[in-house]
Design an enzyme around this catalytic site. Structure first.
Site, mmCIF file in Angstrom:
data_model
loop_
_atom_site.group_PDB
_atom_site.id
_atom_site.type_symbol
_atom_site.label_atom_id
_atom_site.label_comp_id
_atom_site.label_asym_id
_atom_site.label_seq_id
_atom_site.Cartn_x
_atom_site.Cartn_y
_atom_site.Cartn_z
ATOM 1 N N THR A 78 6.439 14.884 61.273
ATOM 2 C CA THR A 78 5.825 15.575 62.413
ATOM 3 C C THR A 78 4.351 15.206 62.519
ATOM 4 O O THR A 78 3.753 14.729 61.543
ATOM 5 C CB THR A 78 5.988 17.108 62.299
ATOM 6 O OG1 THR A 78 5.768 17.713 63.564
ATOM 7 C CG2 THR A 78 5.030 17.714 61.272
ATOM 8 N N CYS A 104 -1.796 23.048 64.306
ATOM 9 C CA CYS A 104 -0.571 23.659 63.790
ATOM 10 C C CYS A 104 -0.428 23.341 62.297
ATOM 11 O O CYS A 104 -1.087 22.444 61.780
ATOM 12 C CB CYS A 104 0.645 23.134 64.538
ATOM 13 S SG CYS A 104 0.660 23.584 66.293
ATOM 14 N N HIS A 159 7.244 23.155 62.124
ATOM 15 C CA HIS A 159 5.964 22.868 62.788
ATOM 16 C C HIS A 159 5.505 24.184 63.421
ATOM 17 O O HIS A 159 5.865 24.523 64.547
ATOM 18 C CB HIS A 159 6.182 21.793 63.851
ATOM 19 C CG HIS A 159 4.937 21.330 64.526
ATOM 20 N ND1 HIS A 159 4.631 19.999 64.675
ATOM 21 C CD2 HIS A 159 3.914 22.000 65.110
ATOM 22 C CE1 HIS A 159 3.478 19.883 65.333
ATOM 23 N NE2 HIS A 159 3.032 21.096 65.604
#
Lengths: 209, 175
Positions: free
Chosen positions: B36, B41, B58
């Site tokens: 990811t 985040c 995530h």
């Protein structure tokens, strides 16, 4: 006259951003000494999960100059350069042979940020003029900041304000078209509304014919 | 690369890696890696060495505030229970005692952004929420790579549990 952005009529939404693009076109053409046009290519309304790919593959490295907004519109303005294209314009501005630079050094970053400042301020001034009851002092940009980043990380950060309130995000993409005398301008100007401006624009877009 | 949806499990070893989108999660059996891209985040990488299983969330925000959500992967307090339930469904209830976690992300990439709603501090708040939930669940956090002002590409090797981090302009390093 009202200064409330919610007074914008739906059919004026696209034309307001077109006015922003026109204002930025004039300023950028003066700055480069060559004609350049900015064209609003999309008003994206996307699920957050796919937002990372809105300006290309999420793990592509891009250069970006960010300007924060406050006042009547909240959010962020991002001038995003595909690497080679951004460096080519730095070469052009620094009067060097196109293609001679392959790294974002201090001079190149400075050229990018100055370009972003000129494009961004002209865009915002034109937006302010196009909004009913527009007041330039009601749209306040911060000085630009440069980053060399993954496209996906960049968008994720920029959209965080909207993500706090929605699963869907909204942004306005503007592309650049230059004549043959300039290097290819693979740039994107992104207007990323903050939460309150996004809510206003989303409502207006829903009412559009 | 394919994207993972909230409950999607992809284990095709022919896949180079599974890409986990913003606010989503995925589980994969070894050797399929999970990947990811993170800004502010926080990515939570779970690993079960014995079961040769990995999971990656995530996380966008710390709390769903008790509201029913369409995408549990978006919030720390819904993403972690959802991914653990799926891991247990797949590997059995005793897997929880074998799980470890590693955290990365939580950057503040630009200082210029105006912040009327406090979103620029979201990385730290995500971390705090995630650590509290993992502590309550007694899942040890083996490594952290959090904060700073650069985005990260996180890749979880589901064979070894090693998390590789790539920052723009820097060499890849491991957690």
């Amino acid at each position: 006259m009202s200064t409330d952005p919610t007074d914008l009529r739906p059919d004026s939404l696209r034309s307001i951003f077109d006015r922003g693009a026109e204002g930025a076109s004039e300023a950028l053409s003066r700055w480069l000494g060559r004609p350049v046009r900015l064209l609003v290519s999309a008003i994206d309304h996307s699920d957050l999960s796919v937002a990372g790919d809105l300006i290309g593959p999420a793990d592509d490295l891009v250069a970006a100059c960010a300007m924060g907004l406050s006042g009547r519109l909240d959010g962020m303005l991002l001038l995003v350069f595909e690497d080679r294209s951004g460096l080519a314009i730095a070469d052009f501005l620094l009067a060097r042979p196109i293609g001679s630079t392959d790294q974002w050094g201090e001079l190149e970053r400075s050229a990018a940020m100055e370009t972003a400042n000129i494009v961004g301020c002209a865009y915002l001034n034109a937006l302010a003029d196009a909004i009913p009851g527009g007041q330039r002092d009601g749209l306040v940009p911060t000085p630009p900041e440069f980053r060399h980043e993954f496209a996906g990380s960049l968008l994720e950060f920029a959209l965080m304000g909207q993500a706090t309130e929605q699963d869907e995000v909204l942004l306005v993409r503007t592309e650049f078209v230059a004549g043959p005398e300039l290097p290819s301008l693979r740039w994107t100007l992104l207007f990323v509304p903050g939460p309150s401006t996004a809510t206003t624009l989303r409502a207006l877009r829903a009412e559009s014919p | 690369m394919p994207n993972a949806s909230d409950r999607e499990i992809r284990t095709d070893p022919g896949t180079e890696w599974i890409s986990v989108a913003i606010g989503r999660w995925a589980i994969a059996s070894a050797p399929t890696p999970l990947r990811t891209l993170l800004g502010s985040c926080v990515g939570v990488a779970f690993h079960d060495r014995e079961g040769r299983l990995g999971a990656l969330t995530h996380v966008v925000l710390p709390s769903s505030r008790g509201i029913e959500v369409d995408h549990p992967g978006k919030y720390a307090d819904t993403a972690i229970p959802a991914v653990l339930a799926e891991i247990e469904r797949r590997a059995g209830p005793r897997v929880r005692s074998r799980l470890t976690a590693k955290l990365a992300g939580g950057a503040r990439m630009f200082q210029v952004a105006t912040d009327p709603s406090g979103t620029l501090d979201i990385g730290r708040r995500n971390q705090e929420a995630i650590e509290a939930i993992l502590s309550e669940l007694r899942i040890p956090v083996l490594a952290r790579d959090l904060g700073g002002n650069a985005g990260r590409r996180l890749t979880l090797d589901t064979v070894s549990g090693i998390v590789a981090i790539k920052i723009p302009g820097g060499a890849e390093y491991c957690l």
